[in-house]
Scaffold this motif. Structure first.
Motif, PDB file in Angstrom:
ATOM      1  N   GLU A  81      51.169  13.906  -6.095  1.00 17.47           N
ATOM      2  CA  GLU A  81      52.246  13.123  -6.710  1.00 17.47           C
ATOM      3  C   GLU A  81      53.550  13.902  -6.839  1.00 17.47           C
ATOM      4  OE1 GLU A  81      52.331   9.883  -7.795  1.00 17.47           O
ATOM      5  OE2 GLU A  81      50.412   9.682  -6.770  1.00 17.47           O
ATOM      6  N   TYR A  82      53.484  15.215  -6.700  1.00 12.30           N
ATOM      7  CA  TYR A  82      54.686  16.036  -6.848  1.00 12.30           C
ATOM      8  C   TYR A  82      55.639  15.724  -5.709  1.00 12.30           C
ATOM      9  CZ  TYR A  82      57.426  20.104  -8.193  1.00 12.30           C
ATOM     10  OH  TYR A  82      58.425  20.924  -8.620  1.00 12.30           O
ATOM     11  N   PRO A  83      56.935  15.574  -5.980  1.00 16.19           N
ATOM     12  CA  PRO A  83      57.883  15.154  -4.938  1.00 16.19           C
ATOM     13  C   PRO A  83      57.927  16.067  -3.718  1.00 16.19           C
ATOM     14  CG  PRO A  83      58.928  15.159  -7.094  1.00 16.19           C
ATOM     15  CD  PRO A  83      57.564  15.733  -7.273  1.00 16.19           C
ATOM     16  N   GLN A  84      57.728  17.349  -3.914  1.00 18.35           N
ATOM     17  CA  GLN A  84      57.801  18.289  -2.796  1.00 18.35           C
ATOM     18  C   GLN A  84      56.399  18.785  -2.469  1.00 18.35           C
ATOM     19  OE1 GLN A  84      60.308  21.121  -4.621  1.00 18.35           O
ATOM     20  NE2 GLN A  84      62.168  19.971  -4.280  1.00 18.35           N
ATOM     21  N   SER A  85      55.532  17.902  -2.009  1.00 18.41           N
ATOM     22  CA  SER A  85      54.130  18.267  -1.814  1.00 18.41           C
ATOM     23  C   SER A  85      53.879  19.050  -0.521  1.00 18.41           C
ATOM     24  CB  SER A  85      53.245  17.020  -1.848  1.00 18.41           C
ATOM     25  OG  SER A  85      53.633  16.144  -0.821  1.00 18.41           O
ATOM     26  N   ASN A  86      54.839  19.126   0.372  1.00 12.99           N
ATOM     27  CA  ASN A  86      54.646  19.869   1.621  1.00 12.99           C
ATOM     28  C   ASN A  86      55.260  21.265   1.520  1.00 12.99           C
ATOM     29  OD1 ASN A  86      53.350  17.722   2.803  1.00 12.99           O
ATOM     30  ND2 ASN A  86      55.253  16.832   3.564  1.00 12.99           N
ATOM     31  N   VAL A  87      54.810  22.030   0.532  1.00 17.77           N
ATOM     32  CA  VAL A  87      55.328  23.386   0.332  1.00 17.77           C
ATOM     33  C   VAL A  87      54.174  24.376   0.381  1.00 17.77           C
ATOM     34  CG1 VAL A  87      57.355  22.675  -0.969  1.00 17.77           C
ATOM     35  CG2 VAL A  87      55.227  23.092  -2.164  1.00 17.77           C
ATOM     36  N   ASP A  88      54.511  25.654   0.426  1.00  9.43           N
ATOM     37  CA  ASP A  88      53.467  26.672   0.544  1.00  9.43           C
ATOM     38  C   ASP A  88      52.794  26.936  -0.801  1.00  9.43           C
ATOM     39  OD1 ASP A  88      55.654  27.886  -0.589  1.00  9.43           O
ATOM     40  OD2 ASP A  88      55.362  29.796   0.439  1.00  9.43           O
ATOM     41  N   ILE A  89      51.727  27.727  -0.755  1.00 11.62           N
ATOM     42  CA  ILE A  89      50.902  27.972  -1.933  1.00 11.62           C
ATOM     43  C   ILE A  89      51.642  28.782  -2.998  1.00 11.62           C
ATOM     44  CG2 ILE A  89      49.820  30.059  -1.040  1.00 11.62           C
ATOM     45  CD1 ILE A  89      47.192  29.002  -2.293  1.00 11.62           C
ATOM     46  N   ALA A  90      52.565  29.646  -2.588  1.00 13.35           N
ATOM     47  CA  ALA A  90      53.326  30.438  -3.562  1.00 13.35           C
ATOM     48  C   ALA A  90      54.192  29.529  -4.429  1.00 13.35           C
ATOM     49  CB  ALA A  90      54.183  31.478  -2.853  1.00 13.35           C
ATOM     50  N   TYR A  91      54.820  28.541  -3.816  1.00 10.26           N
ATOM     51  CA  TYR A  91      55.639  27.602  -4.579  1.00 10.26           C
ATOM     52  C   TYR A  91      54.771  26.786  -5.544  1.00 10.26           C
ATOM     53  CZ  TYR A  91      59.157  24.126  -5.717  1.00 10.26           C
ATOM     54  OH  TYR A  91      60.026  23.319  -6.381  1.00 10.26           O
ATOM     55  N   LEU A  92      53.596  26.378  -5.084  1.00  8.11           N
ATOM     56  CA  LEU A  92      52.703  25.617  -5.959  1.00  8.11           C
ATOM     57  C   LEU A  92      52.180  26.485  -7.111  1.00  8.11           C
ATOM     58  CD1 LEU A  92      50.725  23.516  -3.351  1.00  8.11           C
ATOM     59  CD2 LEU A  92      52.487  22.726  -4.939  1.00  8.11           C
ATOM     60  N   TYR A  93      51.937  27.784  -6.848  1.00  7.83           N
ATOM     61  CA  TYR A  93      51.514  28.684  -7.923  1.00  7.83           C
ATOM     62  C   TYR A  93      52.607  28.833  -8.970  1.00  7.83           C
ATOM     63  CZ  TYR A  93      50.676  32.916 -10.554  1.00  7.83           C
ATOM     64  OH  TYR A  93      50.549  33.810 -11.572  1.00  7.83           O
ATOM     65  N   VAL A  94      53.839  29.024  -8.503  1.00  5.75           N
ATOM     66  CA  VAL A  94      54.945  29.176  -9.448  1.00  5.75           C
ATOM     67  C   VAL A  94      55.150  27.879 -10.227  1.00  5.75           C
ATOM     68  CG1 VAL A  94      57.436  29.592  -9.632  1.00  5.75           C
ATOM     69  CG2 VAL A  94      56.050  30.993  -8.126  1.00  5.75           C
ATOM     70  N   THR A  95      54.972  26.742  -9.576  1.00  9.33           N
ATOM     71  CA  THR A  95      55.065  25.458 -10.273  1.00  9.33           C
ATOM     72  C   THR A  95      53.961  25.335 -11.315  1.00  9.33           C
ATOM     73  OG1 THR A  95      56.010  24.452  -8.302  1.00  9.33           O
ATOM     74  CG2 THR A  95      55.142  22.959  -9.960  1.00  9.33           C
ATOM     75  N   SER A  96      52.747  25.759 -10.977  1.00  7.29           N
ATOM     76  CA  SER A  96      51.639  25.729 -11.939  1.00  7.29           C
ATOM     77  C   SER A  96      51.909  26.667 -13.108  1.00  7.29           C
ATOM     78  CB  SER A  96      50.341  26.148 -11.260  1.00  7.29           C
ATOM     79  OG  SER A  96      50.016  25.287 -10.222  1.00  7.29           O
ATOM     80  N   LEU A  97      52.456  27.830 -12.815  1.00  5.31           N
ATOM     81  CA  LEU A  97      52.801  28.774 -13.875  1.00  5.31           C
ATOM     82  C   LEU A  97      53.903  28.202 -14.761  1.00  5.31           C
ATOM     83  CD1 LEU A  97      52.085  31.633 -14.851  1.00  5.31           C
ATOM     84  CD2 LEU A  97      53.953  32.466 -13.450  1.00  5.31           C
ATOM     85  N   HIS A  98      54.880  27.550 -14.157  1.00  8.76           N
ATOM     86  CA  HIS A  98      55.939  26.893 -14.923  1.00  8.76           C
ATOM     87  C   HIS A  98      55.353  25.798 -15.818  1.00  8.76           C
ATOM     88  CE1 HIS A  98      59.951  24.466 -14.816  1.00  8.76           C
ATOM     89  NE2 HIS A  98      59.739  25.009 -15.982  1.00  8.76           N
ATOM     90  N   TRP A  99      54.427  25.014 -15.280  1.00 12.92           N
ATOM     91  CA  TRP A  99      53.770  23.983 -16.080  1.00 12.92           C
ATOM     92  C   TRP A  99      53.043  24.615 -17.257  1.00 12.92           C
ATOM     93  CZ3 TRP A  99      48.720  23.334 -17.463  1.00 12.92           C
ATOM     94  CH2 TRP A  99      48.400  22.141 -18.095  1.00 12.92           C
ATOM     95  N   SER A 100      52.356  25.718 -17.003  1.00 13.22           N
ATOM     96  CA  SER A 100      51.620  26.399 -18.052  1.00 13.22           C
ATOM     97  C   SER A 100      52.555  26.911 -19.142  1.00 13.22           C
ATOM     98  CB  SER A 100      50.817  27.549 -17.452  1.00 13.22           C
ATOM     99  OG  SER A 100      50.173  28.271 -18.450  1.00 13.22           O
ATOM    100  N   LEU A 101      53.690  27.478 -18.738  1.00 15.60           N
ATOM    101  CA  LEU A 101      54.657  27.949 -19.739  1.00 15.60           C
ATOM    102  C   LEU A 101      55.199  26.802 -20.578  1.00 15.60           C
ATOM    103  CD1 LEU A 101      56.630  30.571 -17.656  1.00 15.60           C
ATOM    104  CD2 LEU A 101      55.321  31.021 -19.724  1.00 15.60           C
ATOM    105  N   THR A 102      55.377  25.636 -19.963  1.00 15.69           N
ATOM    106  CA  THR A 102      55.881  24.496 -20.735  1.00 15.69           C
ATOM    107  C   THR A 102      54.842  23.962 -21.709  1.00 15.69           C
ATOM    108  OG1 THR A 102      55.229  22.895 -19.053  1.00 15.69           O
ATOM    109  CG2 THR A 102      57.468  23.778 -18.920  1.00 15.69           C
ATOM    110  N   GLN A 103      53.584  24.290 -21.515  1.00 17.68           N
ATOM    111  CA  GLN A 103      52.552  23.887 -22.470  1.00 17.68           C
ATOM    112  C   GLN A 103      52.592  24.739 -23.732  1.00 17.68           C
ATOM    113  OE1 GLN A 103      50.716  21.045 -21.730  1.00 17.68           O
ATOM    114  NE2 GLN A 103      52.241  21.133 -20.104  1.00 17.68           N
ATOM    115  N   PHE A 104      53.084  25.987 -23.607  1.00 16.56           N
ATOM    116  CA  PHE A 104      53.140  26.901 -24.749  1.00 16.56           C
ATOM    117  C   PHE A 104      54.510  26.934 -25.412  1.00 16.56           C
ATOM    118  CE2 PHE A 104      49.718  28.812 -22.132  1.00 16.56           C
ATOM    119  CZ  PHE A 104      48.700  28.673 -23.038  1.00 16.56           C
ATOM    120  N   THR A 105      55.532  26.386 -24.778  1.00 19.65           N
ATOM    121  CA  THR A 105      56.885  26.421 -25.318  1.00 19.65           C
ATOM    122  C   THR A 105      57.459  25.014 -25.334  1.00 19.65           C
ATOM    123  OG1 THR A 105      57.808  26.788 -23.119  1.00 19.65           O
ATOM    124  CG2 THR A 105      57.293  28.742 -24.421  1.00 19.65           C
ATOM    125  N   PRO A 106      58.513  24.787 -26.101  1.00 18.88           N
ATOM    126  CA  PRO A 106      59.129  23.450 -26.118  1.00 18.88           C
ATOM    127  C   PRO A 106      60.068  23.258 -24.928  1.00 18.88           C
ATOM    128  CG  PRO A 106      60.195  24.855 -27.713  1.00 18.88           C
ATOM    129  CD  PRO A 106      59.068  25.644 -27.132  1.00 18.88           C
TER     130      PRO A 106
END
Length: 125
Positions: A81-106
């Protein structure tokens, strides 16, 4: 036999590593108890560094788990569902890490749960 010898050598290495880790632990515990050679600034800096390390590890592990949920073969996942789904694994990891940080911060991110297991993970985390 030769195999036993190699196993024993591995055990010796483990004992050495355990000794080094115990010495490192003594140094960190010594910082907490305020030895003569430590200062308040060093204690504060080490405490902040330790807390940042713990938060970083928690975000890394929860980000990896979020990425793993997105790669499962289910209905639709956040990666599909992510708009940029045709990207490499490093970008998806950083996106996952960003998502994780948003779970712990406002903070916010455009990535959201799209199926039941992802929603459960988001709520439990």
């Amino acid at each position: 036999t030769l195999l036993r010898l190699f196993r024993n050598l591995r055990l010796v290495r483990l004992v050495k590593i355990a000794g080094r880790l115990s010495r490192l632990k003594e140094v960190f515990l010594g910082l907490d108890y305020g030895l003569e050679w430590t200062s308040v600034y060093l204690q504060t800096g080490m405490t902040v560094l330790r807390q940042i390390t713990v938060i970083s590890l928690l975000c890394h592990f929860s980000g990896c788990a979020w990425y793993a949920l997105g790669t499962l073969d289910m209905q639709t996942t956040w990666i599909q569902e992510y708009p940029q789904s045709n990207v490499d694994i490093a970008y998806l990891y950083v996106t996952s890490l960003h998502w994780s940080l948003t779970q712990f911060t406002p903070a916010s991110i455009d990535v959201a749960a799209t199926n039941v297991p992802e929603r459960i993970f988001s709520v439990v985390l």
